[in-house]
Design an enzyme around this catalytic site. Structure first.
Site, short mmCIF file in Angstrom:
data_model
loop_
_atom_site.label_atom_id
_atom_site.label_comp_id
_atom_site.label_asym_id
_atom_site.label_seq_id
_atom_site.Cartn_x
_atom_site.Cartn_y
_atom_site.Cartn_z
N ASP A 1 -42.71 -31.56 28.20
CA ASP A 1 -43.55 -31.17 27.07
C ASP A 1 -43.96 -32.39 26.25
O ASP A 1 -43.12 -33.15 25.77
CB ASP A 1 -42.77 -30.19 26.18
CG ASP A 1 -43.67 -29.37 25.28
OD1 ASP A 1 -44.71 -29.90 24.84
OD2 ASP A 1 -43.35 -28.20 25.03
N MET B 1 -51.06 -22.11 19.52
CA MET B 1 -52.10 -22.81 18.77
C MET B 1 -53.37 -23.02 19.61
O MET B 1 -53.30 -23.46 20.75
CB MET B 1 -51.55 -24.18 18.34
CG MET B 1 -52.55 -25.11 17.69
SD MET B 1 -51.79 -26.71 17.25
CE MET B 1 -51.47 -27.42 18.88
N SER C 1 -45.48 -21.12 22.70
CA SER C 1 -45.64 -22.18 21.71
C SER C 1 -45.33 -21.61 20.32
O SER C 1 -44.28 -20.99 20.13
CB SER C 1 -47.03 -22.78 21.81
OG SER C 1 -47.12 -23.99 21.09
N HIS D 1 -46.57 -28.76 28.38
CA HIS D 1 -46.73 -27.62 27.48
C HIS D 1 -47.78 -26.64 28.00
O HIS D 1 -48.89 -27.03 28.37
CB HIS D 1 -47.15 -28.14 26.10
CG HIS D 1 -46.97 -27.15 25.00
ND1 HIS D 1 -45.74 -26.77 24.51
CD2 HIS D 1 -47.89 -26.45 24.28
CE1 HIS D 1 -45.89 -25.90 23.53
NE2 HIS D 1 -47.19 -25.68 23.39
#
Length: 305
Positions: free
Chosen positions: A229, A36, A110, A285
């Site tokens: 994360d 993303m 992701s 992340h």
């Protein structure tokens, strides 16, 4: 004499080119799918990954997925669009690339993780040999993900859409994140109205046998979870864990999930064959060092014939 020398050099050049082509042909290519807010060719993210793979395996072909026909379109598609259509378009692009015709290894980052898994389950032509996923949302997200994209406007739009309701018409069909939003509190609505994740996870009563048949063809499925994360909620989704139905605190690990125990997509089959691997990556992340990438992914899984 000069003609003879020139001929010898020309012949050596041809031999060297043929040798290089043979080496490249013997090295299995790699496909990357970004997450993303990112793009196929961001020099600070996918560009770094691509360079490290090419540095470690000379001659390897690395294809980085671009949804649409421009960097701007690719970034927008990470937030807005129908994931089913996006995956179908990438299936066509991959099939049309002659350098991928013999099959390839794939690394998803992701949300690119579950999108590449969808490629395997729905298309797999040409086939994926090793699928490695970093921080994937395989069991969806149950909270609005913290946006790590570079475009603040798109991040704000994603948050606004999900806040209105992930499963309502006008949101579920255009918000990419809504299409893998899995509510344990309103699970029935998720099953009925989510247009993407329940299907690829075979959660509905009617199971798609092709999904399992394709996934178990993998040589390896490697699931990498970031230890700290803060984007994926819950982070256990990267290992096919999820909140228990009706709870936003109790985590049900993969081995107690029906997707595994009833082998809906082939996870149990892969596991029993020694083809399912879980790895933990330090940090938050999308924080991955080139050393970790090299030692944990490139060396054991990439570039094999």
């Amino acid at each position: 004499y000069q003609r003879r020398v020139h001929g010898i050099f020309k012949m050596k050049s041809i031999v060297m080119l043929l040798a290089m082509a043979a080496v490249a042909a013997a090295v299995r290519p790699v496909v990357l799918w970004h997450g993303m807010g990112d793009t196929c060719c961001n020099p600070l993210s996918m560009g770094t990954i691509k360079r490290e793979i090419q540095r470690s395996i000379p001659g390897i072909y690395v294809y980085s997925v671009e949804v649409g026909n421009s960097t701007e379109a690719d970034q927008l598609a990470g937030f807005i669009g129908n994931v089913n259509d996006q995956v179908a378009s990438i299936c066509a692009k991959i099939k049309a690339d002659p350098q991928l015709a013999g099959g390839f290894d794939a690394i998803g980052f992701s949300q690119g993780s579950q999108f590449l898994r969808t490629y395997v389950q729905r298309c797999n032509d040409p086939p994926v040999h090793n699928l490695i996923t970093f921080g994937g949302q395989h069991m969806g997200v149950s909270g609005i993900p913290k946006c790590v994209g570079l475009n603040k406007t798109l991040c704000e739009l994603m948050t606004e859409l999900l806040s209105k309701g992930a499963y309502i018409p006008g949101v579920r069909d255009i918000s990419v994140q809504a299409q893998y939003f899995r509510s344990p509190i309103d699970y029935k609505t998720y099953l009925a109205d989510n247009i993407f994740l329940p299907d690829i996870n075979n959660e509905k009563d009617a199971k798609n046998a092709t999904y399992k048949a394709n996934l178990i063809k993998l040589q390896n499925l490697v699931l990498i979870k970031w230890a700290n994360d803060t984007v994926v909620v819950p982070r256990d989704s990267s290992w096919f864990g999820a909140y228990a139905i009706g709870s936003l605190s109790t985590i049900v690990p993969i081995y107690n999930q029906s997707i595994y125990t009833e082998d809906w997509i082939g996870l149990q089959t892969l596991d029993k064959a020694g083809k399912l691997t879980f790895k933990l990556c330090p940090g938050d992340h999308m924080h991955v060092t080139t050393q970790y990438l090299h030692d944990e992914v490139i060396v054991p899984y990439l570039g094999k014939d």
